[in-house]
Design an enzyme around this catalytic site. Structure first.
Site, PDB file in Angstrom:
ATOM      1  N   LYS A  78       0.838  -1.189   0.000  1.00 13.29           N
ATOM      2  CA  LYS A  78       0.000   0.000   0.000  1.00 13.29           C
ATOM      3  C   LYS A  78       0.875   1.242   0.000  1.00 13.29           C
ATOM      4  O   LYS A  78       1.883   1.314   0.698  1.00 13.29           O
ATOM      5  CB  LYS A  78      -0.930   0.017   1.209  1.00 13.29           C
ATOM      6  CG  LYS A  78      -1.946   1.150   1.156  1.00 13.29           C
ATOM      7  CD  LYS A  78      -3.162   0.855   2.000  1.00 13.29           C
ATOM      8  CE  LYS A  78      -4.223   1.922   1.800  1.00 13.29           C
ATOM      9  NZ  LYS A  78      -5.479   1.626   2.491  1.00 13.29           N
ATOM     10  N   HIS A  93       2.485   9.122  13.286  1.00 13.65           N
ATOM     11  CA  HIS A  93       3.853   8.907  13.787  1.00 13.65           C
ATOM     12  C   HIS A  93       4.233   7.439  13.715  1.00 13.65           C
ATOM     13  O   HIS A  93       5.340   7.094  13.267  1.00 13.65           O
ATOM     14  CB  HIS A  93       3.953   9.406  15.234  1.00 13.65           C
ATOM     15  CG  HIS A  93       5.145   8.896  15.978  1.00 13.65           C
ATOM     16  ND1 HIS A  93       6.442   9.202  15.619  1.00 13.65           N
ATOM     17  CD2 HIS A  93       5.246   8.083  17.081  1.00 13.65           C
ATOM     18  CE1 HIS A  93       7.293   8.607  16.456  1.00 13.65           C
ATOM     19  NE2 HIS A  93       6.594   7.926  17.349  1.00 13.65           N
ATOM     20  N   HIS A 141       4.137   3.008  28.953  1.00 15.66           N
ATOM     21  CA  HIS A 141       3.402   2.786  27.708  1.00 15.66           C
ATOM     22  C   HIS A 141       4.004   1.650  26.882  1.00 15.66           C
ATOM     23  O   HIS A 141       3.298   0.990  26.128  1.00 15.66           O
ATOM     24  CB  HIS A 141       3.313   4.087  26.888  1.00 15.66           C
ATOM     25  CG  HIS A 141       4.546   4.427  26.101  1.00 15.66           C
ATOM     26  ND1 HIS A 141       5.556   5.219  26.584  1.00 15.66           N
ATOM     27  CD2 HIS A 141       4.927   4.079  24.842  1.00 15.66           C
ATOM     28  CE1 HIS A 141       6.499   5.354  25.666  1.00 15.66           C
ATOM     29  NE2 HIS A 141       6.147   4.672  24.613  1.00 15.66           N
ATOM     30  N   ASP A 179      12.401   5.826  16.083  1.00 15.81           N
ATOM     31  CA  ASP A 179      11.302   6.477  16.803  1.00 15.81           C
ATOM     32  C   ASP A 179      11.599   7.972  16.931  1.00 15.81           C
ATOM     33  O   ASP A 179      10.764   8.828  16.599  1.00 15.81           O
ATOM     34  CB  ASP A 179      11.134   5.823  18.171  1.00 15.81           C
ATOM     35  CG  ASP A 179      10.042   6.473  19.013  1.00 15.81           C
ATOM     36  OD1 ASP A 179       9.113   7.069  18.432  1.00 15.81           O
ATOM     37  OD2 ASP A 179      10.105   6.373  20.252  1.00 15.81           O
ATOM     38  N   ASN A 222      26.166  15.934  12.639  1.00 18.16           N
ATOM     39  CA  ASN A 222      24.747  15.656  12.374  1.00 18.16           C
ATOM     40  C   ASN A 222      24.095  15.031  13.605  1.00 18.16           C
ATOM     41  O   ASN A 222      22.944  15.348  13.944  1.00 18.16           O
ATOM     42  CB  ASN A 222      24.624  14.723  11.166  1.00 18.16           C
ATOM     43  CG  ASN A 222      23.201  14.606  10.653  1.00 18.16           C
ATOM     44  OD1 ASN A 222      22.357  15.474  10.873  1.00 18.16           O
ATOM     45  ND2 ASN A 222      22.909  13.518   9.963  1.00 18.16           N
TER      46      ASN A 222
END
Length: 559
Positions: free
Chosen positions: A6, A57, A172, A310, A357
């Site tokens: 998809k 996210h 969580h 993440d 970076n």
């Protein structure tokens, strides 16, 4: 005909593709729930554009997990990373935030700990009452019947409270793992699709699973539209199939959950394939960091140096919706990443010239916390939401409460940011106090921050000092502490990163501060203290004057 991947149009990463198994997960009620949980909690009360959700996210993290692993896999075929490994990591990345509650971290870091503490306080009081009754019963007389009944009642109440306190972890990540189990339990076709994909990618199967599938096909062949006599047999076979699928995929699902919350200790490595339903399997999760494929644990939640996909997604996505510039380039790091052996252990390393970076990445984290995540108004509003939730914690929403929903993933699926409006629009007398707090938020009458300051004192000492200056009651004020850092508390985050150079990409080393720049920060963490007032009257001059005297007398030299 093979299923097509998809295509999604993402505002941050552009056009992305996801495997059909991941799309199947997205199309479940447990994942769709994330549409109604804001990524940044109450930040949108300060930055109106920051209304994005955990839903997009999570899709972005799954995409980046696939991109970095494909990059490493292509450069280092000797690592033995398989297509199934990549899909398992993407599965974990997609589901890593399933366990978030209303307003994200406000729920698991603010509301739940306070709700549990209140329950403990209640238990302590009942224990004290029990001891008082026991003292009365010492002596010749064992007490009259009313005292006995009261004692028995207290004992029963304490037993019930103890049951409530023996609750699971509420971080969580832990709730995300429970939600994965619930998702797989409630969506039977997911197990079958996962098995089919695994079989195709690894060329491994289960004799038990395939045997049941063959029986089901045989029964279905002899059934007609009018012949329902075999429907009971089909249902029986479905139950058996589900049992065998769970047994066979258990190791993979445990691996996926460990990718979300990596194990703190590793088990001894072994060359023996693990068993499964229907026979031994060669494709197994890595067990020890001495194995090359152990880097799979560092993609979604990196416990070594906090560099993972993440953060890459939420740094880029949050900056986009906050309207802030993002100088950190995660795409370059995806191309630069490779696995190297450091002191006998495998980890993801980066090209030496990417050190700046990475400093940009860690500075971005600090900057986002300073300017948005810990904004004084955002924190004031989340304090109010937390207090409203505490007032409403015993109210029953259907058959669950705010504090018990985490014990039942079916109930937790229904618990999202929408509970704010449920309380706000309720006419229940039980919710009157909670409703009053939320009404202040929508009227923009939030708790007011009198000011902030630095101090070496503890939070408790500061609270005691403030008591001697303010004019109101203690309940009218909140003294709060907020800590900012680069992600590794007071340490330089680059200390735990290893780098390789162009001439020798197989060997990685640390880069010292002297090699980077003399302009690096001397410290990477600071704590500030804020004082809020709950007072509802608009004239806060007395409080503001009291705060100025407090800060000047107690903390001016320390600022």
């Amino acid at each position: 005909m093979a299923e097509q991947r998809k295509i999604f149009k993402d505002p941050v990463h552009g056009t992305i593709e996801l495997h059909p198994l991941l799309v199947k997960i997205i199309d479940t009620p447990q994942f769709q729930r994330l549409r109604n949980i804001k990524q940044l909690g109450a930040v949108s009360y300060v930055y109106p554009g920051a209304t994005h959700s955990r839903f997009e996210h999570s899709i972005g993290v799954a995409y980046l997990a696939g991109e970095i692993l494909k990059s490493i896999k292509e450069k280092q075929k000797e690592l033995g990373i398989t297509d199934w490994d990549v899909l398992c990591v993407q599965f974990a990345a997609l589901c890593h935030d399933l366990g978030h509650g209303p307003f994200s971290h406000m729920f698991d870091l603010m509301f739940l700990p306070e709700a549990r503490q209140l329950k403990r306080d209640e238990l302590s009081k009942k224990i004290d009452d029990l001891l008082k009754h026991m003292k009365k019963m010492t002596g010749e007389d064992q007490g009259d019947s009313e005292e006995i009944k009261e004692l028995q009642k207290l004992q029963k109440e304490i037993q019930d409270l103890i049951k409530d306190l023996i609750d699971p972890k509420t971080e969580h990540e832990e709730l995300s793992k429970k939600m994965i189990d619930h998702l797989m339990e409630k969506n039977d076709d997911l197990l079958k699709q996962m098995y089919d994909v695994r079989k195709k990618m690894t060329d491994e199967d289960s004799e038990k699973v395939d045997g049941v599938l063959t029986k089901m096909e045989d029964v279905q062949k002899i059934m007609t539209d009018k012949d329902k006599g075999h429907s009971g047999k089909i249902e029986e076979l479905k139950k058996i199939l589900k049992k065998y699928l769970k047994e066979y995929l258990k190791e993979d699902l445990d691996f996926i959950k460990d990718l979300i919350d990596p194990p703190k200790k590793t088990i001894p490595a072994t060359d023996q394939p693990t068993g499964g339903s229907g026979g031994a399997r060669k494709q197994r999760p890595p067990a020890n960091r001495s194995e090359k494929r152990y880097i799979l644990y560092d993609i979604v939640s990196n416990t070594i140096n906090k560099i993972d996909v993440d953060k890459w997604d939420y740094f880029a996505r949050d900056c986009h919706y906050l309207g802030m510039k993002n100088s950190f380039d995660h795409e370059r790091l995806i191309k630069s990443a490779r696995a190297c052996k450091v002191n006998g252990k495998w980890q993801i390393c980066y090209r030496d010239k990417d050190v700046f970076n990475l400093y940009d990445m860690f500075y971005t984290r600090f900057s986002l916390h300073k300017r948005a995540y810990q904004h004084k108004v955002k924190n004031a509003i989340e304090l109010m939401i937390k207090e409203a939730f505490i007032k409403a914690k015993e109210h029953k929403f259907e058959d669950w409460t705010l504090s018990t929903a985490i014990e039942d993933m079916g109930a937790y699926t229904k618990l999202t940011d929408t509970v704010f409006d449920q309380i706000l629009n309720s006419t229940s007398a039980e919710l009157q106090e909670a409703r009053g707090i939320l009404e202040r938020i929508v009227k923009r009458d939030h708790y007011y921050c009198l000011g902030e300051f630095h101090s070496e004192d503890t939070l408790q000492v500061i609270k005691e000092n403030w008591k001697t200056f303010h004019q109101g009651t203690q309940e009218e004020y909140i003294v709060d502490d907020v800590t900012f850092n680069y992600g590794k508390r007071a340490h330089d985050p680059i200390e735990d990163v290893r780098f390789y150079n162009k001439r020798n990409p197989q060997q990685a080393r640390a880069i010292t501060r002297a090699e980077v720049s003399r302009l690096l920060p001397e410290t990477f963490e600071e704590t500030i203290y804020r004082i809020y007032t709950r007072r509802m009257d608009k004239d806060l001059k007395d409080d503001e004057d009291a705060f100025e005297k407090f800060r000047n007398n107690s903390y001016k030299k320390k600022n």
